[in-house]
Design a protein around this motif. Structure first.
Motif, PDB file in Angstrom:
ATOM      1  N   LEU A 159       5.885   1.219  -9.691  1.00  0.00           N
ATOM      2  CA  LEU A 159       6.444   0.176  -8.947  1.00  0.00           C
ATOM      3  C   LEU A 159       6.278   0.228  -7.306  1.00  0.00           C
ATOM      4  O   LEU A 159       6.461   1.189  -6.776  1.00  0.00           O
ATOM      5  N   GLY A 160       5.586  -0.728  -6.767  1.00  0.00           N
ATOM      6  CA  GLY A 160       5.333  -0.678  -5.349  1.00  0.00           C
ATOM      7  C   GLY A 160       6.356  -0.591  -4.575  1.00  0.00           C
ATOM      8  O   GLY A 160       7.560  -1.325  -4.314  1.00  0.00           O
ATOM      9  N   GLY A 161       6.416   0.282  -3.452  1.00  0.00           N
ATOM     10  CA  GLY A 161       7.249   0.368  -2.431  1.00  0.00           C
ATOM     11  C   GLY A 161       7.466  -0.965  -1.658  1.00  0.00           C
ATOM     12  O   GLY A 161       8.889  -1.452  -1.431  1.00  0.00           O
TER      13      GLY A 161
ATOM     14  N   ILE B 106       1.717  10.587  -0.149  1.00  0.00           N
ATOM     15  CA  ILE B 106       0.686  10.427  -1.333  1.00  0.00           C
ATOM     16  C   ILE B 106       0.473   8.890  -1.843  1.00  0.00           C
ATOM     17  O   ILE B 106       1.926   8.116  -1.860  1.00  0.00           O
ATOM     18  N   ASP B 107      -0.590   8.291  -2.233  1.00  0.00           N
ATOM     19  CA  ASP B 107      -0.727   6.941  -2.870  1.00  0.00           C
ATOM     20  C   ASP B 107       0.221   7.233  -4.210  1.00  0.00           C
ATOM     21  O   ASP B 107      -0.452   7.856  -5.170  1.00  0.00           O
ATOM     22  N   LYS B 108       1.223   6.443  -4.554  1.00  0.00           N
ATOM     23  CA  LYS B 108       1.812   6.528  -5.640  1.00  0.00           C
ATOM     24  C   LYS B 108       1.132   5.780  -6.992  1.00  0.00           C
ATOM     25  O   LYS B 108       1.375   6.520  -7.927  1.00  0.00           O
TER      26      LYS B 108
ATOM     27  N   HIS C  57       7.407   5.197  -8.634  1.00  0.00           N
ATOM     28  CA  HIS C  57       7.686   4.346  -7.576  1.00  0.00           C
ATOM     29  C   HIS C  57       6.976   4.719  -6.277  1.00  0.00           C
ATOM     30  O   HIS C  57       6.736   5.830  -5.894  1.00  0.00           O
ATOM     31  N   GLY C  58       6.716   3.533  -5.326  1.00  0.00           N
ATOM     32  CA  GLY C  58       5.997   3.863  -3.858  1.00  0.00           C
ATOM     33  C   GLY C  58       7.454   3.921  -3.139  1.00  0.00           C
ATOM     34  O   GLY C  58       8.591   4.099  -3.405  1.00  0.00           O
ATOM     35  N   ASN C  59       7.092   4.158  -1.839  1.00  0.00           N
ATOM     36  CA  ASN C  59       8.035   4.503  -0.634  1.00  0.00           C
ATOM     37  C   ASN C  59       7.655   4.207   0.742  1.00  0.00           C
ATOM     38  O   ASN C  59       8.235   4.367   1.621  1.00  0.00           O
TER      39      ASN C  59
ATOM     40  N   THR D 184      -4.636   6.427   6.094  1.00  0.00           N
ATOM     41  CA  THR D 184      -5.107   5.242   5.692  1.00  0.00           C
ATOM     42  C   THR D 184      -3.634   4.422   5.071  1.00  0.00           C
ATOM     43  O   THR D 184      -3.711   3.490   4.667  1.00  0.00           O
ATOM     44  N   LYS D 185      -2.714   5.483   4.829  1.00  0.00           N
ATOM     45  CA  LYS D 185      -1.518   5.011   4.119  1.00  0.00           C
ATOM     46  C   LYS D 185      -0.339   4.299   4.982  1.00  0.00           C
ATOM     47  O   LYS D 185       0.021   4.662   5.984  1.00  0.00           O
ATOM     48  N   PRO D 186      -0.344   2.925   4.832  1.00  0.00           N
ATOM     49  CA  PRO D 186       0.609   1.993   5.929  1.00  0.00           C
ATOM     50  C   PRO D 186       2.029   2.479   5.202  1.00  0.00           C
ATOM     51  O   PRO D 186       2.266   2.485   4.117  1.00  0.00           O
TER      52      PRO D 186
HETATM   53  N1  LIG Z   1       3.642   6.206  -1.605  1.00  0.00           N
HETATM   54  C1  LIG Z   1       3.142   4.711  -2.006  1.00  0.00           C
HETATM   55  O1  LIG Z   1       2.179   4.609  -2.485  1.00  0.00           O
HETATM   56  O2  LIG Z   1       4.000   3.941  -1.421  1.00  0.00           O
HETATM   57  P1  LIG Z   1       3.632   2.178  -1.684  1.00  0.00           P
HETATM   58  O3  LIG Z   1       3.811   1.799  -2.803  1.00  0.00           O
HETATM   59  O4  LIG Z   1       5.005   1.523  -1.005  1.00  0.00           O
HETATM   60  O5  LIG Z   1       2.388   1.937  -0.923  1.00  0.00           O
END
Ligand SMILES: NC(=O)OP(=O)(O)O
Ligand SMILES: Nc1ncnc2c1ncn2[C@@H]1O[C@H](COP(=O)(O)OP(=O)(O)O)[C@@H](O)[C@H]1O
Length: 316
Positions: free
Chosen positions: A8-10, A214-216, A50-52, A130-132
């Motif tokens: 799930l996207g943050g 980290i990219d989820k 999930h993202g954050n 790179t991670k917003p």
């Molecule tokens: N951690 C991460 O990937 O968050 P988002 O899904 O919010 O980009």
């Protein structure tokens, strides 16, 4: 019956970027729980990741605003803020999924596992953020923040400017065995929240948190391989992946082969820090074993996408 990892996207969980309240997120989690519990009801084994991004950035900013900076060092370091975001979002999701299961008479337990994910201290991601994270700002506000706080600010997929932080690749999931045991026992597990708290493994085997996110999608992909899942479902704010996104000639895609995905990446169709990692995660999962497939769609179209009615499928 399939084993399905749902990421799930943050941003998707903060459906209205202007309303960052807990109440709004809990509402979105309750809506999101419905398609997830549909899958559980159909007999699938579901693992939720999930993202954050928005949440961890907002937690960091909240501590900064509370004047907790001592000698220029943040009193609440990034990994601790990441762990807080995992707990905060996991709590909402587990409450929402539990309630939805109870309402349907499903006798299953659900819990979040605060997950640590090992990264390489020499990962090139540490040198090129790179991670917003956090909220969206205008260009003017962003330049001010860059000057005043030393943040790196970048434009995020046509939605405004955001702070960007390091995003090293996930190597291993520390709590892998516990996650597997719980999934095999039939429990609904929420894990690798925010991609997991990034940690480095020291020579003596101890772990130390590092300032990164980290990219989820990449962490969820790693998890899906470790759990030998059949499907990786990435839920975000858009129903389908597009080429020429946000342009008059935008074309939504129902399916993408690995070959096509490589071509579209070369042509620059997927924004780094948003759609690009999703496509890369989906490609990695599809090529990891014959028959595995990835689907990218929006939270409210999950059920339709799993029935092949919408979404973008990435296959070998
Ligand atoms: N951690 C991460 O990937 O968050 P988002 O899904 O919010 O980009
Ligand atoms: N080619 C593309 N096709 C569809 N969406 C894209 C594309 N490129 C960038 N995007 C943007 O990427 C967003 C998804 O990334 P992001 O918001 O970071 O995901 P998350 O929901 O995981 O937080 C979409 O909502 C859309 O605004």
């Amino acid at each position: 019956m399939s084993r399905i990892v749902i990421a799930l996207g943050g941003n998707a969980l903060q459906a209205n970027p202007k309303d960052t309240s807990a109440e709004a997120q809990l509402f979105t989690c309750k809506e999101t729980a419905k398609p997830i519990v549909d899958l559980i009801e159909e007999g699938h084994e579901v693992i939720v990741a999930h993202g954050n991004g928005p949440q961890v950035g907002q937690i960091v900013a909240t501590y900064e605003a509370a004047n907790t900076i001592d000698d220029g060092k943040p009193v609440m370091p990034f990994p601790e803020c990441g762990a807080m975001s995992e707990g905060y979002i996991g709590y909402h999701l587990q409450q929402a999924i539990r309630e939805e299961m109870r309402a349907r008479g499903i006798q299953r337990d659900v819990a979040s596992i605060i997950t640590q994910v090992v990264v390489d201290p020499n990962d090139p991601g540490f040198k090129n953020p790179t991670k917003p994270v956090g909220s969206f700002f205008s260009q003017e506000q962003a330049m001010k923040l860059q000057e005043e706080k030393g943040y790196v600010m970048k434009e995020d997929a046509g939605r405004g400017y955001r702070r960007v932080v390091a995003s090293p690749a996930p190597i291993a999931v520390v709590e892998e065995k516990i996650i597997k045991t719980m999934v095999d026992a039939g429990h609904v597990v929420i894990t690798v929240g925010g991609g997991g708290v990034p940690v480095i493994e020291k020579e003596d085997g101890t772990l130390e948190g590092v300032a990164a996110v980290i990219d989820k999608d990449l962490a969820s992909e790693k998890l899906a391989e470790l759990l030998d899942a059949d499907e990786l479902v990435i839920l975000t704010a858009v129903e389908q992946i597009a080429i020429n996104f946000n342009k008059p000639n935008q074309k939504n895609l129902a399916s993408i082969t690995l070959e096509e995905a490589h071509k579209y990446i070369e042509e620059g169709h997927f924004a780094p820090g948003s759609m690009l990692p999703k496509v890369k995660a989906a490609m990695q999962f599809a090529k990891s074993k014959m028959g595995r497939k990835s689907i990218v769609t929006s939270l409210n179209k999950a059920k339709d996408a799993l029935q092949g009615k919408t979404g973008t499928v990435i296959i070998q």
